[in-house]
Design an enzyme around this catalytic site. Sequence first.
Site, PDB file in Angstrom:
ATOM      1  CE1 TYR A  39     -35.615  28.208  12.596  1.00 20.14           C
ATOM      2  CE2 TYR A  39     -37.777  27.570  11.796  1.00 20.14           C
ATOM      3  CZ  TYR A  39     -36.988  28.203  12.727  1.00 20.14           C
ATOM      4  OH  TYR A  39     -37.580  28.854  13.793  1.00 20.14           O
ATOM      5  CD  GLU A  40     -37.705  20.601   5.767  1.00 19.82           C
ATOM      6  OE1 GLU A  40     -37.398  19.453   6.131  1.00 19.82           O
ATOM      7  OE2 GLU A  40     -38.780  20.871   5.212  1.00 19.82           O
ATOM      8  CB  SER A  41     -35.286  26.581   4.551  1.00 18.36           C
ATOM      9  OG  SER A  41     -35.139  27.184   5.831  1.00 18.36           O
ATOM     10  N   GLY A  42     -32.111  25.401   5.343  1.00 16.69           N
ATOM     11  CA  GLY A  42     -30.678  25.685   5.268  1.00 16.69           C
ATOM     12  C   GLY A  42     -30.202  26.696   6.294  1.00 16.69           C
ATOM     13  CB  ILE A  89     -39.443  25.865   7.393  1.00 13.74           C
ATOM     14  CG1 ILE A  89     -39.842  25.239   6.058  1.00 13.74           C
ATOM     15  CG2 ILE A  89     -40.153  25.226   8.558  1.00 13.74           C
ATOM     16  CD1 ILE A  89     -39.289  23.856   5.898  1.00 13.74           C
TER      17      ILE A  89
END
Lengths: 305, 266
Positions: free
Chosen positions: B58-61, B74
């Site tokens: 997920y782009e949140s890390g 996300i």
Amino acid sequence: MVDKRLSLREAVAEYVHDGMSVAIEGFTSFICFAAGHEIIRQKRRDLTLIRMTPDLIYDQMVAAGVARKLVFSYLGNPGVGSLHCLRRAIEDGIPTPLEIEEYSHYGMVGRYTAGASRLPFFPLRSYAGSDMPRTNERIKFVKSPYGDETIAVVPPLNPDVAIIHAQRADRQGNTQLWGLLGVQKEAAFAADKVIIVVEEIVEEAVIRSDPNRTLIPGLIVDAVVHAPYGAHPSYVQGYYDRDNAFYLEWDVLSRDHQRTQAWLDEWVYGVADPAEYVRKLGTATMERLTPGSALAPAIDYGAYQ
Amino acid sequence: MTQENTQRRAAYTPSEMMIVTAARAMAGVRTAFVGVGLPNIACNLARYTVAPDIELIYESGIYGAQPARLPLSIGDPTLVTGATSVVSMADLFGLYLQGGLVEVALLGGAQIDRFGNLNTSVIGSYEAPRTRLPGSGGACEIATNAQRLFYIMYLKRRAFVERLDFVTSPGYLGGNNERQELGMPGSGPQLVITDKALFDFATETHEMRLISLHPGVTLEQVDAEIGWQVKRAETIVETPPPTSEELRYIHVDLDPSGMYSKNRGG
């Protein structure tokens, strides 16, 4: 060592002034609503607000009229839909027109990284074929000095003030954070002044017992504020969950400017400080948002004497 | 429509049809870049069925999420607890995505064109938008760097347009080799998964092509929702409907309240 503890009112009065650029970072979590509300209460004006995801906090701040400009990479109510106040400002100039400067996520990350490292630009594989460079002339392409390749670059970002929420810090501002790290470290190192807001103030020995968890050193911190639940309605990993009911409620009430102003009157102007906000929320809300426990076993750094 | 068709259509929703089609396309995939909503449910269904070794990014890390509840965004804390690794967004975009470690990414948008370019920025002009949309988020660099792109979108005429109001994220741009000539590491869009049909992109021209109709959907219904004359593959097959096992995972494990999967069409 200097004790940097201030009340939120003192920290904002001291470090956030009209016309400044302010970054309240934290990706979905650790969003310091308490600081945003204090900036509204102190009636700051003409701010440049910087955040990858403006989220509800910048929706509220723009509706309150504190901002002149927004720098961002994703303009949504996460998992819910639109940010209606920001859309009103951008589409209709209500309450005031809002200038925007738009990047992609990695573009914003790169800008903070270049700002923090004092570099003239940050190269990244993005933007080719996109219309974004056409509408934001600060996104450029350069030729690699080591070959024929063309690569996108973004300029450094150095906010006047960064405000970062975390689980805990000591009195000097050595700050520990676990959960989504987002871009908080880069934003703090890039900023001229740094305000840390935490759930708990701990002794220096607690910080030193687990140095790998220290995200931001007190060296670059100007103020430490103790404001439990200061990230509500966003969340703090292990402390409280996102108040999704509020995110849904905001989606409805923020569609109307008058209702938004009434909400600000009740929950921001009508509240003296973060402690009163928490009392007004009530213990039932806190209990509803308290997660179960998922402990990591203790690790051993070793004692080397 | 036959009575049998009516009964089959009643057994699952168009959203569930999209979810299982996307999940099956993830067979054997090791790393997937996931968004909230339908992509999240599809990737988690793939984890239970055709891609047991899949690592959800997920782009949140977050790398290797195993969410214990349906994530509401996300950045949901359930994605952190129990994940393989949680990293800064600088590391997520720099080391994982740009480092070439994302095999498949699932994206969607407000508008898509015949070459798989996406608009998530504005309807109308950029300077005076009729509707201001969220913008790129990570989509522009995801579309550039992920090895393969799958799109999940409801098939609607307002979304499948002849010309985008704004190109946020690159597909094949003007078609043919235009994308490759810009030196993008990722190979671009492979599939467009909708509630009515499945599309791929032709090998040479990279133009979108109808390859499969979902049960009960006609060619006319598909054409009516696309703003250009869409190309068709030589053989158009029928997409297999959801199995009872797939539906059970969706109803019991992934989306028990039906927040995303009960949607009957955009």
